[in-house]
Write an enzyme that holds these catalytic residues in place. Sequence first.
Site, mmCIF file in Angstrom:
data_model
loop_
_atom_site.group_PDB
_atom_site.id
_atom_site.type_symbol
_atom_site.label_atom_id
_atom_site.label_comp_id
_atom_site.label_asym_id
_atom_site.label_seq_id
_atom_site.Cartn_x
_atom_site.Cartn_y
_atom_site.Cartn_z
ATOM 1 N N GLU A 208 12.834 -2.892 -18.181
ATOM 2 C CA GLU A 208 13.121 -4.149 -18.649
ATOM 3 C C GLU A 208 14.600 -4.707 -18.940
ATOM 4 O OE1 GLU A 208 10.789 -6.471 -19.290
ATOM 5 O OE2 GLU A 208 9.210 -4.968 -18.807
ATOM 6 N N ASP B 221 12.611 -1.464 -10.877
ATOM 7 C CA ASP B 221 12.198 0.033 -11.124
ATOM 8 C C ASP B 221 13.272 0.749 -10.488
ATOM 9 O OD1 ASP B 221 9.460 -0.435 -11.974
ATOM 10 O OD2 ASP B 221 8.485 -0.421 -10.165
#
Length: 425
Positions: free
Chosen positions: A285, A366
Amino acid sequence: MALPYLEAVLCFMILMYIFETYLDIRQHRALKLPTLPKPLVGVISGEKFERSRAYSLDKSKFHFIHEAVTILMDTTILYYRVLPWVWKKSGELATNAGLNAENEILHTLAFLAGVMIWSQITDLPFSLYSTFVIEAKHGFNKQTIWLFIRDMIKGILLSILLGPPIVAAIIIIVQNGGPYLAIYLWGFMFALSLVMMTIYPIVIAPLFNKFTPLPEGVLREKIEKLAASLSFPLKKLFVVDGSTRSSHSNAYMYGFFKNKRIVLYDTLIQQCSSEDEIVSVIAHELGHWKLNHTVYSFVAVQLLMFLQFGGYTLVRNSKDLFESFGFEDQPVIIGLIIFQHTIIPVQHLLSFCLNLVSRAFEFQADAFAKNLGYAPQLRAALVKLQEENLSAMNTDPWYSAYHYSHPPLVERLSALEDADSKKEN
């Protein structure tokens, strides 16, 4: 000769329904496959796969019915000119209630009240079935019927409280905007979005969920250390009681400038097997923040909104457009509704493009978490969340490319492994 606007809209709506149903059929076939994708063999347990398969198939069957009913109602409403009838009747009801129906704001609010009532009535059976049959059957629903009703009432009251001033402002702007109407409309919606982004997590969200500070401990220390290492201005760290309504899990951040906050679902904390797995999700995040994905997305939405208002200004006085949909007058709210229908083809294309960008952002976030050293933990967390949420394991490539804003698990794990392989080489 007037252009057949209504016929064109109906034609495209039906064509899109056929196309999306074709994609749904492809996805349904993929969901029926009795085996895991090869990359997930040995990663996902057989028991979780069977549960995920059953859950996904139940949702898919429900989706077919819901979409069929929706397209039938939408085409019927447009073809039989139901909206002009509702507009006329809402004016009569306003007059009977002692209101001045010549006042466009009052007439519009009466019209929208009727639309909201209809929407609540038609949506309620599907919402009840989804929550208390499908979600309950597969162990996700934690709501009681009274909590469901309470949330619905709160939502209606919020609409009654916030809707009228927003609608009134839009009508006044359109009536007085002149040649700079698109700029004024965009400016108002831009300011409104900032206000809503500010008050929603502070005022509105707590009406539905309880937010408590994350207790002192190892998890809090690790998250604060990660935030500090990235110069993320973390001010508050909350846990939300998502488990009171569902077993699904999530995490998100919000806030402007130097006042950032992170929210963890209690279900996320329960489902992950270690603090590092939770921290890896937060690292993902924070990757969105560090890579400015939130800013890019916000700017893109604002640009598209401005272009949309620009298009609206070109047709808002088109008598032929209104008459095609059965309206003799040209009310502001009706013009906006009709315009939204006429740009459905563009909206579908833009939605597809935004999904492409969103998936690219997910891969980048990611990779960001992986570069911080959280690749093993993020893989484990992604697998755990996929299992616990019973997300679809087999996905059709056409369906996922068109609908998914996040890449399927197989693609995310593969990307993380490719990144590791490149680093080793």
